[in-house]
Write an enzyme that holds these catalytic residues in place. Structure first.
Site, PDB file in Angstrom:
ATOM      1  N   HIS A 196       4.512 -44.700   8.747  1.00  0.00           N
ATOM      2  CA  HIS A 196       4.134 -44.819  10.150  1.00  0.00           C
ATOM      3  C   HIS A 196       3.957 -43.402  10.699  1.00  0.00           C
ATOM      4  CE1 HIS A 196       5.018 -49.046   9.917  1.00  0.00           C
ATOM      5  NE2 HIS A 196       6.266 -48.805   9.554  1.00  0.00           N
ATOM      6  N   GLU A 239      -0.281 -50.168   7.784  1.00  0.00           N
ATOM      7  CA  GLU A 239      -0.569 -51.367   8.571  1.00  0.00           C
ATOM      8  C   GLU A 239      -0.658 -51.002  10.047  1.00  0.00           C
ATOM      9  OE1 GLU A 239       2.203 -51.757  10.392  1.00  0.00           O
ATOM     10  OE2 GLU A 239       3.969 -51.550   9.132  1.00  0.00           O
TER      11      GLU A 239
END
Length: 326
Positions: A240, A278
């Site tokens: 992330h 993602e």
């Protein structure tokens, strides 16, 4: 689609220096490069070709003395895949782009590099996964980016040193829109502690010339929420990403840090064959850098319980063929 193959094949400058002061200049058919204070060698290269030749005029050169030249030449010429070392008209050795950038000792200073033994365990959620090495404190990766003239480095997040800065980053409106973790220092300290205590996550602060600018939360995909949404392998890795310092937004910096964090994840365990991500499907600012960059590809969109996401993936073989170029 963004592609780093579009960067110039030849420097706009006619001469320059490496970070350690050794000089180079464009010469007929390639470059004339300084070996040390008094000796020079030639690099024969035609822009766009996949092979170059380093012509050494003395026989006592060690390949390690050429490492910085290899990095510079690969970075300057994205099409280049192999460099032949020529001594007395004979090819003495060949250095490939893929092999060179997998030499962990040049950039990686962590504690794993694929040497942690394979032991299978189960976590509290019942997921069977390889036992992960405990992340080391301090710096774990450093690399010079020729396009920026700057060092990029990664170090373990230090709650004492980084809390105030991290809190400021998390409370920026553009960051809160995607992370949804805004709050005061106490909340951010709880967030940091949770990440540090989670054995499948690795919190990192990214720096340019030792100035912190971003937070990367590296994770093992098999123990993460992403695993059920694709054919997850035991050593797949993801991250992330949060760029908190506004001075380091934009394409020229994004290509460098995105390349750097991807490189680190592959070096941190040689068994990692895939990198995944993602991001939110509406995070266009990030997706425009990811899709098609350093062999990252958009695979599909899917629904997490909390967001519509885009699955992006990068394979080791493809990454190291295009590694460099920055």
């Amino acid at each position: 689609m963004t592609s780093l193959t579009a960067v110039p094949e030849q420097s706009l400058e006619e001469h320059g220096q490496l970070p350690d002061g050794r000089s180079w200049q464009i010469a007929p058919g390639g470059y004339c490069c300084q070996f040390n204070g008094k000796d020079y060698f030639q690099i024969e290269y035609i822009p766009g070709r996949d092979c170059a030749r380093i012509i050494l005029t003395h026989g006592n050169a060690q390949l390690v003395e050429l490492d910085l030249w290899f990095d510079w030449l690969f970075a300057l010429n994205p099409a280049l895949q192999n460099i032949d070392i020529v001594e007395t008209d004979t090819v003495a050795s060949r250095v490939s782009r893929s092999g060179f950038y997998q030499r962990a000792e040049l950039w990686y200073c962590g504690n794993n590099a694929g040497k942690f033994p394979l032991q299978w365990v189960k976590n509290e959620q019942g997921v069977r996964h390889p036992l992960r090495a405990v992340p080391p404190k301090g710096e774990v990766y450093r690399r010079y980016f020729h396009s920026l003239g700057m060092d990029f480095s990664l170090r373990h997040l230090d709650p004492q040193k980084d809390l105030e800065r991290f809190t400021g980053w998390m409370n920026q409106r553009r960051v809160a829109q995607f992370w949804e973790e805004e709050g005061d220092a106490d909340k951010q300290r709880q967030f940091i502690d949770t990440v540090i205590e989670d054995p499948h996550k690795y919190p990192l602060i990214a720096c340019f010339d030792d100035e912190p600018f971003a937070y990367f939360e590296v994770y093992w995909a098999l123990e993460d929420r992403i695993a059920p949404y694709y054919d997850c392998q035991p050593f797949d890795r993801g991250s992330h990403m949060l760029v908190g310092d506004l001075r380091y937004l934009g394409k020229r910096f994004a290509y460098a840090w995105f390349n750097g964090i991807s490189h680190f994840m592959f070096l941190d365990d040689t068994r990692t064959e895939n990198l995944v991500g993602e991001p939110r499907a509406d995070n266009r600012a990030l997706l425009k850098y990811i899709n098609g960059t350093f062999s990252w590809k958009k695979i599909k969109e899917f629904d997490f319980p909390h967001k519509r996401a885009t699955l992006v993936m990068c394979k080791r073989k493809d990454f190291f063929r295009s590694m460099g170029g920055v």
